[in-house]
Design an enzyme around this catalytic site. Structure first.
Site, PDB file in Angstrom:
ATOM      1  CG  ASP A   1       2.074  73.906  17.660  1.00 18.59           C
ATOM      2  OD1 ASP A   1       2.885  73.061  18.076  1.00 18.59           O
ATOM      3  OD2 ASP A   1       2.284  74.615  16.649  1.00 18.59           O
TER       4      ASP A   1
ATOM      5  CG  ASP B   1       1.689  76.380  13.025  1.00 23.05           C
ATOM      6  OD1 ASP B   1       2.655  75.604  13.158  1.00 23.05           O
ATOM      7  OD2 ASP B   1       1.787  77.501  12.487  1.00 23.05           O
TER       8      ASP B   1
ATOM      9  CD  GLU C   1       5.545  69.585  21.156  1.00 20.64           C
ATOM     10  OE1 GLU C   1       6.245  68.720  20.626  1.00 20.64           O
ATOM     11  OE2 GLU C   1       4.974  70.496  20.510  1.00 20.64           O
TER      12      GLU C   1
END
Length: 407
Positions: A196, A361, A280
């Site tokens: 992340d 997170d 991502e």
């Protein structure tokens, strides 16, 4: 796979003058090619072919008084400049037809001698060599001193000499690597990880590891402001302004180099330790239009993900990018319940369904890994084949077992 290995050059005064001539000649040939094609377009005539341009703009131009100085540089440099113009037009037409990926590209523009970056390219038929004293011998330039920071794993196919905005010279070699040999050098592992990316921490891994953001631009901001303020006070066109501009460019280059080195080291470490990696697909262009723009650009997420992509393809690892609209920060990684959006100042939250307390997170990193399917299927998964372009300033095998490599 083709990769680029860049090394710092230290030409003397005479060699710098010869490189400046080569930069200028390549620029003139490129501009002449653009001008001839634009004249043909306005006249409604077909575009001249590459052979016609080469004969007219190089061979015949050398015989004229106005372009006789083109003979002072290697003919390969001029031919490669024509090839660059041809590639620029090909990309423009492909963009018009929507057959080219990426943002829309415009038609080729004239190059200026005041451009921050100048470059020339020598292919194998230019007969450039690496001498026994470890210097780079370039035709009609001489043997240039090179800072060899690492050995070349194979014989280069071409070399590009670059002068950047900070006045530094680099030699960028294109190397054809062997994927089988590269994958054999990698340690075997069955680990998978989800990443992340953020601003408070540059990266948070699904195993709970948090990597702080170095914030290179923020740390150098005071020095950059001072240098920029001094530049704004100099008279335009003066030598002092040129010196101040160079000072600003060197300060920015130092920040960019530090960020690139951080990205290389972290991406190499992650590729070395994990068989599968999930990230991502962030909308960096969209985030750059918000109040967080400076911090987003300082982080350099796109550059980091691109490094992960080509290193995964080179070393036989699996990289999966999940969609940007997956609610990784809103979903409980324990029970899968979607708990709704939360403001950025909320770093911990409790799931209303199962009562689990989540670090925002770390929970998002776990969801990234789960969504990518790496938890069950990534170990030993094949890498999707695809053409990987030559990357600038690749770190080679830093952090990997080296073995025997050819110089």
């Amino acid at each position: 796979m083709q990769l680029r290995y860049a090394f710092r050059l230290y030409p003397n005064a005479a060699q710098q003058a010869a490189l400046a001539r080569a930069f200028g000649c390549a620029r003139v040939v490129f501009n002449d090619a653009v001008r001839v094609r634009e004249d043909a377009r306005k006249a409604g005539q077909p575009f001249p072919t590459a052979g016609q341009l080469s004969r007219k703009l190089i061979t015949e131009a050398k015989q004229t008084k106005e372009r006789s100085w083109l003979g002072e540089v290697s003919a390969v440099v001029l031919q490669q400049s024509l090839r660059d113009a041809e590639t620029a037009y090909r990309n423009f037409f492909a963009s018009l037809k929507s057959t080219r990926k990426g943002p829309r590209t415009g038609p080729p523009r004239f190059k200026s001698r005041k451009d921050a970056r100048q470059s020339i390219r020598f292919t194998a038929n230019a007969r450039w060599t690496i001498t026994g004293s470890e210097r780079l011998n370039l035709p009609k330039i001489g043997a240039v001193k090179v800072k060899w920071s690492r050995t070349l794993p194979a014989t280069p196919t071409s070399v590009t000499v670059i002068k950047d905005a900070a006045g530094r010279f680099f030699a960028s070699f294109v190397i054809d690597t062997d994927p089988t040999a590269d994958q054999a050098r990698m340690p075997e592992t069955d680990r998978t990880i989800g990443i992340d990316l953020g601003l408070t921490h540059f990266a948070v891994l699904s195993d709970g590891t948090k990597i702080d953001s170095p914030r290179f631009l923020r740390r150098a901001e005071k020095k950059l402001k001072k240098a920029q303020r001094e530049l704004s006070r100099k008279q335009k066109g003066s030598k002092n302004r040129a010196k101040a501009r160079l000072k600003v460019a060197r300060a920015h280059a130092k920040v960019a180099d530090a960020r690139r080195e951080f990205h290389h080291q972290l991406s190499t470490k992650l590729i070395c330790e994990n068989q599968g990696i999930a990230v991502e697909d962030l909308s960096v262009a969209g985030l750059a239009r918000t109040k967080l723009a400076k911090s987003v650009h300082d982080a350099g997420w796109s550059s980091f993900v691109n490094m992960l992509e080509y290193k995964a393809a080179r070393y036989g690892r699996t990289l999966v990018e999940i969609g940007r609209f997956v609610p990784t920060s809103q979903t409980c990684s324990t029970c899968g319940a979607v708990d709704g959006p939360k403001p950025l100042n909320v770093r911990e939250w409790t799931c209303s369904a199962c009562g689990t307390v989540h670090d925002r997170d770390t929970n998002a990193a776990i969801n990234v890994k789960t969504t990518a399917g790496l938890a069950v299927s990534a170990c030993g998964a094949p890498v999707r084949p695809g053409a990987i372009p030559a990357q600038r300033e690749e770190t080679g095998s830093r952090g990997f077992p080296t073995g025997n490599r050819a110089a």
